[in-house]
Design a protein around this motif. Structure first.
Motif, short mmCIF file in Angstrom:
data_model
loop_
_atom_site.label_atom_id
_atom_site.label_comp_id
_atom_site.label_asym_id
_atom_site.label_seq_id
_atom_site.Cartn_x
_atom_site.Cartn_y
_atom_site.Cartn_z
N ALA A 30 -11.88 -0.60 2.95
CA ALA A 30 -11.75 -1.78 2.09
C ALA A 30 -10.56 -1.69 1.14
O ALA A 30 -10.16 -2.69 0.56
N LEU A 31 -9.97 -0.50 1.01
CA LEU A 31 -8.82 -0.33 0.10
C LEU A 31 -7.65 -1.22 0.49
O LEU A 31 -6.90 -1.67 -0.37
N THR A 32 -7.48 -1.46 1.77
CA THR A 32 -6.35 -2.28 2.21
C THR A 32 -6.76 -3.66 2.69
O THR A 32 -5.91 -4.49 2.96
N THR A 36 -20.41 -6.67 -0.24
CA THR A 36 -20.22 -6.17 1.11
C THR A 36 -19.56 -4.79 1.16
O THR A 36 -20.12 -3.86 1.70
N ALA A 37 -18.36 -4.66 0.59
CA ALA A 37 -17.67 -3.38 0.68
C ALA A 37 -17.31 -2.81 -0.68
O ALA A 37 -16.53 -1.90 -0.78
N LEU A 38 -17.89 -3.36 -1.73
CA LEU A 38 -17.56 -2.91 -3.08
C LEU A 38 -18.81 -2.52 -3.84
O LEU A 38 -19.86 -3.12 -3.67
N LEU A 39 -18.67 -1.55 -4.69
CA LEU A 39 -19.72 -1.13 -5.60
C LEU A 39 -19.10 -1.16 -6.98
O LEU A 39 -18.08 -0.54 -7.21
N ALA A 40 -19.66 -1.94 -7.89
CA ALA A 40 -19.07 -2.06 -9.23
C ALA A 40 -20.06 -1.58 -10.27
O ALA A 40 -21.24 -1.89 -10.20
N MET A 41 -19.55 -0.79 -11.25
CA MET A 41 -20.36 -0.37 -12.37
C MET A 41 -19.88 -1.16 -13.58
O MET A 41 -18.72 -1.06 -13.95
N LEU A 42 -20.76 -1.97 -14.15
CA LEU A 42 -20.38 -2.90 -15.20
C LEU A 42 -21.24 -2.73 -16.44
O LEU A 42 -22.40 -2.38 -16.34
N LEU A 61 -13.83 -1.94 -15.68
CA LEU A 61 -14.54 -2.26 -14.45
C LEU A 61 -14.32 -1.09 -13.51
O LEU A 61 -13.18 -0.75 -13.20
N ARG A 62 -15.38 -0.44 -13.13
CA ARG A 62 -15.26 0.69 -12.22
C ARG A 62 -15.76 0.24 -10.85
O ARG A 62 -16.90 -0.20 -10.72
N LEU A 63 -14.90 0.36 -9.85
CA LEU A 63 -15.23 -0.07 -8.51
C LEU A 63 -15.33 1.13 -7.59
O LEU A 63 -14.50 2.01 -7.62
N GLY A 64 -16.34 1.10 -6.76
CA GLY A 64 -16.47 2.08 -5.69
C GLY A 64 -16.39 1.32 -4.38
O GLY A 64 -17.03 0.29 -4.23
N VAL A 108 -9.21 -1.39 -14.74
CA VAL A 108 -9.96 -1.22 -13.50
C VAL A 108 -9.69 0.18 -12.96
O VAL A 108 -8.54 0.61 -12.89
N SER A 109 -10.74 0.88 -12.60
CA SER A 109 -10.56 2.15 -11.90
C SER A 109 -11.30 2.05 -10.57
O SER A 109 -12.36 1.43 -10.48
N VAL A 110 -10.72 2.64 -9.55
CA VAL A 110 -11.26 2.54 -8.19
C VAL A 110 -11.50 3.93 -7.64
O VAL A 110 -10.66 4.82 -7.76
N VAL A 111 -12.68 4.10 -7.05
CA VAL A 111 -13.02 5.33 -6.35
C VAL A 111 -13.33 4.93 -4.92
O VAL A 111 -14.12 4.02 -4.69
N SER A 112 -12.70 5.59 -3.97
CA SER A 112 -13.01 5.30 -2.57
C SER A 112 -13.74 6.50 -1.98
O SER A 112 -13.40 7.65 -2.25
N ASN A 113 -14.77 6.19 -1.20
CA ASN A 113 -15.56 7.24 -0.60
C ASN A 113 -16.48 6.64 0.45
O ASN A 113 -16.53 5.42 0.60
#
Length: 177
Positions: A99-101, A149-155, A91-94, A120-125
């Motif tokens: 939103a990280l905290t 709302t604050a997440l983008l997931a590539m599934l 699961l890749r989340l952007g 799970v891998s997370v990219v913040s930007n």
């Protein structure tokens, strides 16, 4: 080629610094730097350019980054198969930095409680950069994008169907759009 060295390279690139990569990998900065140097020597090319406390990809590093990510996913899947575990994939989340905290910790806690073997891998930007990554294909092939709302997931496609069904039942999907 040692997969751990490739992991150090990808984590360093994702973090933008050797020090932060070392924290994420639970290693010393010197150990991560040594792995990067060994990988660069093994490949015969400089992969990152060190500049103060940050690193930037060189042309060679940029050329291998996607293949390195694929190699790490394949190695994880291979370990899962060898241990007769069902691989749930990745699961890749952007997400936005803010939103990280706030948003992300309870989401990840819930995911890991329900699916402890999920990777799970997370990219913040910034949202514009996340959208650029999706539009340019930096998220990989054959992945669907789900935005909340604050997440983008590539599934993977099959996961999207299940996720959307669950969200619809819980009223999290707006059917008016």
């Amino acid at each position: 080629m040692d997969v751990r060295y490739v992991e150090s390279f990808v984590t360093t690139v994702d973090c933008g610094s050797i020090a932060e990569a070392a924290r994420r990998l639970d290693m010393t900065s010197a150990a991560v730097a040594a792995r990067l140097k060994a990988l660069e020597q093994g490949l015969g090319a400089q992969l990152v350019q060190r500049s103060g406390r940050s690193v930037r990809l060189t042309a060679a590093g940029l050329n291998i980054l996607n293949s390195a990510r694929v190699m790490l996913r394949e190695a994880r899947d291979l370990r899962a198969l060898a241990n007769e575990k069902v691989s749930l994939g990745e699961l890749r989340l952007g997400t936005f930095v803010s939103a990280l905290t706030t948003v992300l910790p309870p989401v990840l806690r819930h995911l890991y409680e329900k699916h402890p073997n999920l990777s799970v891998s997370v990219v913040s930007n910034a949202s514009t950069e996340l959208c650029r990554m999706v539009a340019s294909g930096d998220t990989g092939n054959d992945w669907n994008v789900v935005m909340a709302t604050a997440l983008l997931a590539m599934l993977p496609p099959a996961a999207v169907v299940i996720l959307m069904q669950r969200w619809f039942v819980k009223g999290l999907v707006d059917t008016e759009k």
